[in-house]
Design an enzyme around this catalytic site. Structure first.
Site, PDB file in Angstrom:
ATOM      1  N   ASP A  80     -15.718  -4.760  51.316  1.00 51.01           N
ATOM      2  CA  ASP A  80     -15.985  -6.197  51.286  1.00 51.01           C
ATOM      3  C   ASP A  80     -14.813  -6.959  50.681  1.00 51.01           C
ATOM      4  O   ASP A  80     -14.333  -6.635  49.593  1.00 51.01           O
ATOM      5  CB  ASP A  80     -17.246  -6.476  50.456  1.00 51.01           C
ATOM      6  N   ASP A 106     -10.868  -0.606  49.956  1.00 50.23           N
ATOM      7  CA  ASP A 106     -12.114  -1.274  49.634  1.00 50.23           C
ATOM      8  C   ASP A 106     -12.699  -1.837  50.939  1.00 50.23           C
ATOM      9  O   ASP A 106     -11.992  -1.920  51.955  1.00 50.23           O
ATOM     10  CB  ASP A 106     -11.834  -2.390  48.615  1.00 50.23           C
ATOM     11  N   ASP A 139      -9.822  -6.220  46.646  1.00 49.98           N
ATOM     12  CA  ASP A 139      -9.751  -7.672  46.446  1.00 49.98           C
ATOM     13  C   ASP A 139     -10.324  -8.175  45.132  1.00 49.98           C
ATOM     14  O   ASP A 139     -10.133  -9.345  44.785  1.00 49.98           O
ATOM     15  CB  ASP A 139     -10.522  -8.373  47.574  1.00 49.98           C
TER      16      ASP A 139
END
Length: 253
Positions: free
Chosen positions: A20, A18, A194
């Protein structure tokens, strides 16, 4: 969890990351992301070391990721799986859905509340309320009503953001597609993310016998946890094989 306790990145790894909140800190505005100077070099070196089996898996637009990491162009799944650039640089897109209702609803909210931010993507959109968390319930209510009037769309709620994406595609479906193609096929998938929007990706790699790494706090199906972006950077850098090592040495490590 210290990086030594995270899964090893080996010559047999297919690495999915991922962006961000995983590779870069979440910024106050989507365009305000600060890319660590070493990140592009680390990703380029790891991609080479893995014979190209490294892909970004993000809710971002492809041009955003390319811009942040220029001149590096990696395989990538973007807009939560709606579009995918494979290792042969082919762009594969899901059929478009009608975004008119959700776009009109989001634009109406942004006009009324200037603290909100709207990302209109190719096949999706994101409504950010990071600067107005008190508007979370209102944003959710309005966008749920708009999705109910639309076909082929799904609402997902992440960290101070409401994502409207195509139904039937996800970070998990994108990872599964990569894993049927060279150079990812036959490897052990590892995905780090996240947010709750990464859980589909975690399920996909776990179902394929791989490893999932949750970055930061929050409930998750991932079996590994990394404290944050700096620790993620340390983990990735620790996997780099020194240039003086021969190819045979790196494959046997």
């Amino acid at each position: 969890m210290p990086h030594e306790m995270l899964p090893r990145i080996t010559a047999r790894t297919a690495l999915f990351l991922d962006f961000d909140g995983t590779l870069v800190e979440i910024a106050s505005h989507p365009d305000a992301v600060l890319v660590p100077p070493a990140l592009t070099r680390t990703l380029a070196a790891l991609s080479s070391q893995l014979d190209g089996a490294l892909a970004l898996v993000s809710g971002r637009r492809l041009r955003d990721l390319d811009g942040f990491l220029a001149p590096l162009l990696l395989p990538a799944a973007v807009e939560h799986g709606a579009q995918r650039r494979n290792a042969q640089a082919q762009l594969i897109s899901a059929p478009a859905a009608d975004l008119r209702h959700v776009l009109a609803a989001a634009e109406g909210l942004v006009r009324q509340y200037r603290a909100l931010q709207l990302e209109h993507k190719n096949l999706a959109l994101s409504l950010h309320y990071r600067h107005a968390p008190e508007l979370e319930a209102l944003c959710l209510q309005v966008m749920q009503a708009a999705v109910a009037q639309s076909k082929g769309l799904q609402l997902m709620q992440g960290k101070c953001v409401i994502d409207l994406k195509l139904s039937g595609v996800s970070k998990g479906t994108a990872i599964a597609a990569f894993m049927t193609e060279a150079p990812f096929a036959g490897r052990v998938p590892v995905f780090a993310g996240d947010d709750v929007t990464d859980e589909d990706g975690f399920s996909a790699v776990l179902g394929l016998g791989g490893h999932a790494v949750k970055v930061g706090p929050g409930p998750t199906s991932a079996q590994y946890r990394c404290a944050g972006v700096p620790e993620m950077a340390t983990w990735l850098q620790s996997a780099l094989v020194p240039r003086r090592a021969s190819r045979a040495e790196s494959l046997s490590s």
